[in-house]
Every structure is written in C-alpha cells, then in structure tokens.
Write an enzyme that holds these catalytic residues in place. Structure first.
Site, mmCIF file in Angstrom:
data_model
loop_
_atom_site.group_PDB
_atom_site.id
_atom_site.type_symbol
_atom_site.label_atom_id
_atom_site.label_comp_id
_atom_site.label_asym_id
_atom_site.label_seq_id
_atom_site.Cartn_x
_atom_site.Cartn_y
_atom_site.Cartn_z
ATOM 1 C CD1 TRP A 5 -41.864 6.498 -11.014
ATOM 2 C CD2 TRP A 5 -43.170 6.860 -12.789
ATOM 3 N NE1 TRP A 5 -41.188 7.347 -11.866
ATOM 4 C CE2 TRP A 5 -41.970 7.585 -12.960
ATOM 5 C CE3 TRP A 5 -44.144 6.914 -13.785
ATOM 6 C CZ2 TRP A 5 -41.722 8.370 -14.089
ATOM 7 C CZ3 TRP A 5 -43.900 7.688 -14.904
ATOM 8 C CH2 TRP A 5 -42.702 8.396 -15.050
ATOM 9 C CG ASP B 175 -45.453 2.524 -16.821
ATOM 10 O OD1 ASP B 175 -44.630 2.391 -17.753
ATOM 11 O OD2 ASP B 175 -45.323 3.375 -15.918
ATOM 12 C CE LYS C 229 -35.243 3.299 -14.624
ATOM 13 N NZ LYS C 229 -36.165 4.271 -15.251
#
Length: 464
Positions: free
Chosen positions: A192, A273, A309
């Site tokens: 990311w 993560d 999300k």
C-alpha cells in the site's frame, strides 16, 4: 512577511532628485542598486508634505519561500484527475471505495440504524479518554481474535482506538521507533502506497521482501520466505492480514503456516495490517485466520485495524492498534505508552465512528445484519471480477492467460500493466487508476466490464 524599507523623509526635493536616479526599473542610491519587482503592487509610496518628499520601498519576502510544492498523492490524485475529466465514459478505479452497481457511494443500512440509536439515546459529544471508547476497544479486539481467544480472556491484548488504519499504523510505528531503536520493518514489494510514508515520517528504517511475481502475476512465495529469513533477527514483518493491497494475492493457509515458522525461527515480530476483515471473503472469521494463527502460537504481535471498508466508515477515521503481549502486565504497560504517544499527537480520538462500531458489533441483531451486508458487498465484487475475466477471455484472441484475475481476492486487481500502459488506459480510455497497474473492482459495475476489458486488452497488446 519581512519588509525592507527605504525612507527619506528629511531630504529636500532638489537633493533627493540629484541623489536618486531612476532608470529601467531600478533606483540608484549612491553606488547601490535596488532592483524592483514591477509586478508587485504598492512597492513605492510617494508622499509630499511641506516641500519634502517621503519615499518608501517595501519588498515582501515570505518566511516560507523555501517550502517546495509537494507532488500529488499517487492514489488521491487519481480521484482529482477523474473529477476534472468531462468524458462520459470515464471510470474511477483508483481509490479503494465501495460503489453500488450504479457506481454511487453506499452507506450501509446497519450504519444508519446505529446512528439512529445514537440520536434516540441523546448521546453527548464529550471528549473520549486517550485510548478511545471502551466499548469499541472491547468489541474490536474480540472481532479480530475471537471473543473466546485466550489472549482476550487473559487480557494479553493492549488495544487503543486509532485514526483508522493509517493512524493506528502510525501509533505502532512511533512505538517501534521509541522502544526498538534501530529495528527494521520489512515491507512487501509492492505494498500500500502509504506504508512507506508512515515509517519514513516515524524515522523507522524499512526494507522490502519479495512478494509479487510479474511472470505469474502471482505470489513469489520462495522469494518472500528467503527475504524474511535473511532479515536481521528481531525485525518487524509487515503482513497484510487478507486481501493484499495492491495485488489481491494472499498466501494459502499452508503458506501462512510456513511464514509463521520462519518468523518464529528468526525471532521476528509479526505486524499485521488488517483493513478488509469480512470484506475480502465475506466472512469475518475467514479473513482473520492469519492473525489468529500467529496468536495461537503464542507469538507477540501488532495488528492495525480499519473500519473504512467493511463498514463503509471512510470519513469517520475509525480503527485500532492491538498489541498482543506475553502477559496482562506487559499489555498494560504497552497500552500506557501507546496513550503517551497519542496524547501529543492528537490528544484523543473521535467518538462518532467508535459508537457506530460498538453499536453494530455489540448488538446481535445489528451484527447479523452487518454480516449479511458484507456478504452482499463482497459478492458484488466477486461477480464483477468474474464478469471482467469472462470479457477478457472472450475478447482477447492472443491466448493470454487471464486467470490471475479470478485468483486474486478483495476489492483490488493487479492487472500487470506497466506505467506506459496505465497512461494509455487514462489518456485514451479515460480509465483512472494508479500507475502500478492496480484497479479497484469496488468501483466497477457489471455494465462497464466490457468497456474495461477493451481498454485493458488494447493497452496490454498495443503499448510497449
């Protein structure tokens, strides 16, 4: 503003005219020259009083002249370019945000119900403690590890509410910098885009381990294992709990076991993560399996969570950092230091998103409705993924294998397109995406799959 002033308030007109000579935008004072910027307004103010002339020259120089223009964010900049486009066929596949089939933002029904509960209860907006909302911290740790997990029962987890995933990662990075000086963080290649920024700003050194294999558009597992083995003992290994961003390529359950073996053997510290729990497969438990595997081995680990999300709480900035320790005493001390780091950074976290999560996860009825909505969202993305694959295989007559599209998981697909090919996607086809070839399938509709497949095939075969 800094000003340079020239004042002649006590010079006679004749003397001042002989002393000052103006020529071609310059004022001559003796042998010194002061260059004037003609574009600045009011550089000179001329006043006459009792036969005297007062002249003032002001040159304004910002204290921030040395500040350079920052480059646009590689992800958020895509949305800005998309908004500026007037083309009717444009697609925004850059930012990872869920859209409906009509490509509109979606607020979960269960979120609306949770907010209505907050209004009915008349909850106030008082400051939260530094560590955040207690009810949120309880349910988020239980959601991640399982309510009956020994690390929960034995209070071995230090949980602090953070500013979504980014803020939670930042807290953890500050903890590493303070208590593990010189320790390195291993980051997957690619990863990311914000991971490197976070560790750079925290002054935590990092290096990359192999992850993506461009030849297979799959996982370079051997390279990954080799690099983790070669890292200095006691390194932190940043792992994506599920739905790896940007590739969408996850290790298999057997591969996760082998990754855990190597990390345990090298005395590394796993650092997860978890940004998509429940949103990748549609199952909260399946998407947390990797984290629970490491916890079951008795390893100490860090886990950053985000609810952007899976609950669609993008703007609420709600997440948490969890640190699993060997004892409850150690966990209490770690939590105290995380609070100490948070206090001068942002003082305490926002309450609105925390209450939404606490209401949803803590209420059996709302929790069931949330799981159903997550399955719906994950299912729509899976349908889009299948449709895109079907169109690619039907339209591309070259024999290229597009099966990697189906093997990937989550909201992203790593297309394998290079920078020049992604530029063709944008310039010719008005498909806005990141330059690494990642597309967000959450921003794609079934109706647009054929158009996107045409763009991908053209860019792949016709642009070197």
């Amino acid at each position: 503003m800094a000003s340079t002033m020239l004042s002649l308030a006590s010079v006679s007109p004749s003397a001042s005219l002989s002393t000052f000579q103006t020529a071609k935008g310059k004022v001559k004072l003796g042998s010194s020259f002061l260059s004037l910027n003609k574009e600045r307004n009011n550089l000179f103010a001329k006043t006459e009083s009792f036969g005297r002339i007062s002249m003032v020259a002001a040159v304004n120089v910002s204290k921030f002249e040395g500040v350079t223009m920052a480059p646009p964010d590689p992800i958020l900049g895509v949305s800005e370019a998309f908004k500026a486009s007037t083309n009717q066929s444009k697609l925004n596949l850059g930012v990872g945000a869920y859209r409906t089939e009509e490509l509109q933002p979606y607020v979960l029904d269960v979120v609306k119900k949770a907010e209505n509960l907050m209004i009915e209860r008349g909850e106030n907006k008082e400051y939260l403690p530094i560590e955040g909302l207690a009810a949120f911290n309880k349910v988020t740790a239980e959601l991640l590890f399982g309510a009956d997990n020994p690390v929960i029962k034995q209070q071995k987890v230090a949980t602090v509410q953070g500013l979504s995933g980014t803020g939670s990662l930042r807290l953890a990075a500050a903890l590493i910098e303070r208590y593990f000086p010189g320790a390195k963080v291993l980051i997957s290649s690619p990863t990311w885009g914000n991971h490197k920024n976070i560790f750079n700003d925290s002054r935590v050194p990092w290096s990359e381990y192999r992850y993506y294999d461009p030849k297979t558009v799959g996982l370079d597992f051997e390279g990954m294992i080799s690099d983790i083995k070669a890292a200095p003992e006691g390194s932190f290994v940043l792992l994506h709990g599920c739905a790896h961003n940007p590739t969408g390529i996850d290790p298999t359950p057997d591969q996760w076991e082998k990754i855990a073996d190597v990390i345990q053997e090298k005395n590394h510290i796993p650092f997860f993560d978890v940004a998509y729990q429940g949103f990748a497969s549609g199952s909260l438990d399946t998407d947390a399996a990797s984290v629970r595997l490491f916890a079951a081995r008795g390893l100490e680990l860090l886990v950053a969570q985000s609810y952007s999300k899976n609950l669609g709480l993008y703007a609420e900035r709600i997440g948490a950092i969890n640190v699993v320790c060997t004892s409850s005493d150690t966990a209490a001390r770690v939590k105290s230091q995380l609070k100490r780091i948070a206090r001068p950074m942002y003082s305490n976290p926002p309450v609105h998103g925390a209450r939404i999560v606490a209401n949803v996860v803590g209420d059996p009825t709302l929790f069931g409705e949330w799981k159903a909505e997550m399955e719906m969202m994950a299912g729509r993305i899976k349908n889009v993924r299948q449709k895109l694959y079907d169109n690619l295989t039907a339209k591309d007559k070259s024999g290229k294998d597009w099966s990697f599209v189906l093997k990937q998981i989550g909201m992203f697909s790593f297309t394998g397109l290079n920078k020049a090919q992604t530029e063709n996607m944008t310039n010719k086809w008005h498909v806005y995406m990141t330059k690494d070839g990642r597309i967000s399938l959450a921003g794609l509709s079934l109706a647009k799959c054929e158009y996107l497949s045409d763009a991908i095939i053209d860019s792949y075969h016709n642009v070197s």
